[in-house]
Design a protein around this motif. Sequence first.
Motif, short mmCIF file in Angstrom:
data_model
loop_
_atom_site.label_atom_id
_atom_site.label_comp_id
_atom_site.label_asym_id
_atom_site.label_seq_id
_atom_site.Cartn_x
_atom_site.Cartn_y
_atom_site.Cartn_z
N GLU A 133 0.64 -1.01 -0.41
CA GLU A 133 -0.32 0.07 -0.37
C GLU A 133 0.66 0.99 -0.15
N ILE A 134 1.95 1.14 0.61
CA ILE A 134 2.67 2.48 1.22
C ILE A 134 4.03 2.25 -0.68
N ASP A 135 3.70 0.93 -0.78
CA ASP A 135 5.21 1.69 -2.65
C ASP A 135 3.47 2.66 -3.70
N VAL A 136 2.28 1.63 -3.81
CA VAL A 136 1.15 2.15 -4.67
C VAL A 136 0.98 4.17 -3.92
N LEU A 137 0.68 4.54 -2.44
CA LEU A 137 1.01 5.53 -2.49
C LEU A 137 1.78 6.06 -2.65
N ARG A 138 3.04 6.15 -2.92
CA ARG A 138 4.21 6.60 -2.94
C ARG A 138 4.49 7.28 -4.50
N LEU A 139 4.27 6.65 -5.23
CA LEU A 139 4.00 6.44 -6.42
C LEU A 139 2.70 7.09 -7.10
N MET A 140 1.53 6.81 -6.92
CA MET A 140 0.83 8.39 -6.89
C MET A 140 1.15 9.09 -6.53
N ALA A 141 1.53 9.88 -5.33
CA ALA A 141 2.20 10.63 -4.72
C ALA A 141 3.39 11.09 -5.76
N ASP A 142 4.23 11.08 -6.71
CA ASP A 142 4.11 11.15 -7.32
C ASP A 142 3.78 11.21 -8.95
N GLY A 143 2.63 11.45 -9.23
CA GLY A 143 1.79 11.53 -10.15
C GLY A 143 1.35 10.46 -11.59
N LEU A 144 2.29 9.32 -11.13
CA LEU A 144 1.87 8.37 -12.37
C LEU A 144 0.47 7.60 -11.96
N ASP A 145 -0.09 7.02 -13.31
CA ASP A 145 -1.41 6.56 -13.14
C ASP A 145 -1.46 5.19 -12.90
N THR A 146 -2.07 4.63 -12.88
CA THR A 146 -2.86 3.07 -12.25
C THR A 146 -1.76 1.91 -13.42
N GLN A 147 -2.41 2.31 -14.23
CA GLN A 147 -0.97 1.35 -15.63
C GLN A 147 0.90 1.47 -15.32
N ILE A 149 1.95 2.75 -12.68
CA ILE A 149 2.06 1.75 -11.60
C ILE A 149 2.28 0.62 -11.40
N ALA A 150 1.34 -0.15 -12.36
CA ALA A 150 0.88 -1.49 -12.01
C ALA A 150 2.48 -2.09 -12.97
N THR A 151 2.82 -0.92 -13.62
CA THR A 151 4.42 -1.58 -14.45
C THR A 151 5.73 -1.42 -13.98
N GLU A 152 5.68 -0.42 -12.49
CA GLU A 152 6.42 0.18 -12.16
C GLU A 152 7.04 -0.81 -11.00
N LEU A 153 6.08 -1.23 -10.32
CA LEU A 153 5.65 -2.07 -9.29
C LEU A 153 6.15 -4.15 -9.89
N ALA A 154 5.36 -4.18 -10.95
CA ALA A 154 5.43 -5.73 -11.57
C ALA A 154 4.26 -5.82 -11.06
N TYR A 155 3.31 -5.32 -11.55
CA TYR A 155 1.57 -5.81 -10.96
C TYR A 155 0.60 -5.18 -11.69
N SER A 156 -1.01 -6.45 -11.53
CA SER A 156 -1.25 -6.35 -12.96
C SER A 156 -2.24 -5.00 -12.32
N GLU A 157 -3.23 -4.36 -13.99
CA GLU A 157 -4.24 -3.28 -13.15
C GLU A 157 -5.44 -3.27 -11.85
N ARG A 158 -5.40 -4.34 -12.07
CA ARG A 158 -6.54 -4.31 -10.92
C ARG A 158 -6.25 -4.91 -9.65
#
Length: 189
Positions: A133-147, A149-158
Amino acid sequence: MADLLEARASVQVVEGRAPDRTDVVVAAFDRLSADAVTALRAVTAEIGRPIVLVTDRIEEGGLATAVACGVVAILPRSAMTDSRVADSVRVAASGTVYPPRDLLGRLAEHAERLHRETLAPESPSGVALSSREIDVLRLMADGLDTQEIATELAYSERTVKNVIYAVTDRLRLRNRSHAVAYAIREGVI
């Protein structure tokens, strides 16, 4: 990479995976993605030798994973020279590797964050956030969109959407901006 190393007389390049003839593995990736980590783990299991990693991007979570895989030196791809790679290979082969200060500092910060999140996870409001959750929030704060963030963290968009929903629902936050503001106020990011 092989051409760079073959130019140095003190380094012999071995093609393929030959554990009996390999002293050091040199691995080069644009970024330390999930596929790169899988490759590092496979090489570690098969060869079990120190790894010199050449990459331009490595994130906090990836740093600890890289060290766990036997990475003893990290060289930025953008500043790579034949002598710098060869010197790192020779030092790694000698077994007298001391991680660079910046690597130690980043590992210490990562260990401190893990300690805060797992051993003392209670934030002032009494709600704990997972490292995901912290990793996702940090990337959201950096202005990344869902896709992104998914690419950066190697997660699915879902998965990213589920993490965002879980945080906003559990903490009763109105939207993504409110979630980022909350994380900043609580000192999580």
